[in-house]
Design a protein around this motif. Structure first.
Motif, short mmCIF file in Angstrom:
data_model
loop_
_atom_site.label_atom_id
_atom_site.label_comp_id
_atom_site.label_asym_id
_atom_site.label_seq_id
_atom_site.Cartn_x
_atom_site.Cartn_y
_atom_site.Cartn_z
N ASN A 166 -2.35 6.17 0.53
CA ASN A 166 -3.75 5.72 0.63
C ASN A 166 -4.64 6.85 0.14
O ASN A 166 -4.14 7.83 -0.42
CB ASN A 166 -4.09 5.26 2.07
CG ASN A 166 -3.84 6.35 3.09
OD1 ASN A 166 -4.23 7.50 2.89
ND2 ASN A 166 -3.18 6.00 4.19
N SER A 167 -5.93 6.76 0.35
CA SER A 167 -6.84 7.75 -0.23
C SER A 167 -6.64 9.17 0.29
O SER A 167 -7.02 10.12 -0.38
CB SER A 167 -8.29 7.31 0.01
OG SER A 167 -8.56 7.26 1.41
N LYS B 218 0.97 8.08 -3.85
CA LYS B 218 -0.20 8.09 -2.98
C LYS B 218 -0.14 6.85 -2.09
O LYS B 218 -0.17 5.73 -2.57
CB LYS B 218 -1.47 8.11 -3.83
CG LYS B 218 -2.69 8.42 -3.08
CD LYS B 218 -3.38 9.59 -3.72
CE LYS B 218 -4.63 9.86 -2.92
NZ LYS B 218 -4.99 11.21 -2.94
#
Length: 191
Positions: free
Chosen positions: A33-34, A31
């Motif tokens: 970022n979000s 991942k």
């Protein structure tokens, strides 16, 4: 897992040696970022290493892109190998005991990229011999067969390789001469 995550290809190739694989694809997904995922890919094939990465909000899309790029790289290699005209080669496949196994081999060989035609030359109770018409020669076809899991190369001693004589015109003394053909390639059908 640490070697895969760190991209230590030497260690991965050593661990993969037991599988006798021709190509090794390593993927690392994390991942970023979000809302974004990142995939890093490494393909090792025939001594060459290709690395690339993709970003996306969808994990499935990243996997499709990685597999798609891998396919493109391999097809490019095989397409380059197939340039240069056509040829033929002979294969003998051991472990062909019935019609179902024979059909499996013929269907498989007919679908191999670079094979234009499959001609059955001989069938015995334990094997079948085929002549393949190829595009660009036999090396690319043999590489593609090696990537699959249908046929396994059979080790035979160099002294026992079979040659088939090709008749030539008679020489001046009336003797029929023959030219040897390249050695027959022998494979075993995997169950």
């Amino acid at each position: 897992p640490g070697d895969v995550w760190g991209g230590f290809l030497d260690t991965i190739e050593s661990a993969s040696a037991r599988y006798a694989s021709q190509a090794i694809l390593v993927g690392r997904l994390n991942k970023a970022n979000s809302s974004t995922w990142e995939a890093r890919w490494t393909l090792s094939y025939l001594g060459k290493t290709h690395r690339w990465q993709h970003r996306s909000g969808q994990v499935g899309e990243l996997i499709e892109q990685g597999i798609g790029h891998t396919t493109e790289l391999l097809l490019t290699h095989f397409s380059q190998s197939l340039v240069g005209g056509s040829g033929s080669m002979q294969l003998e496949v051991l472990g062909v005991h019935n019609l179902k196994q024979y059909r499996r081999v013929v269907d498989y060989l007919s679908g191999v990229h670079g094979v234009r035609g499959v001609l059955t030359e001989q069938i015995t109770p334990d094997a079948a011999r085929f002549s393949l018409e190829t595009e660009g020669g036999s090396e690319a076809v043999l590489q593609i067969i090696a990537l699959g899991d249908v046929l396994e190369p059979e080790e035979i001693p160099q002294s026992s390789l079979l040659y088939r004589a090709i008749p030539r015109k008679s020489d001046e003394g009336g003797q029929q001469a023959a030219l040897p053909q390249p050695p027959l390639r022998v494979y075993r059908l995997n169950p």
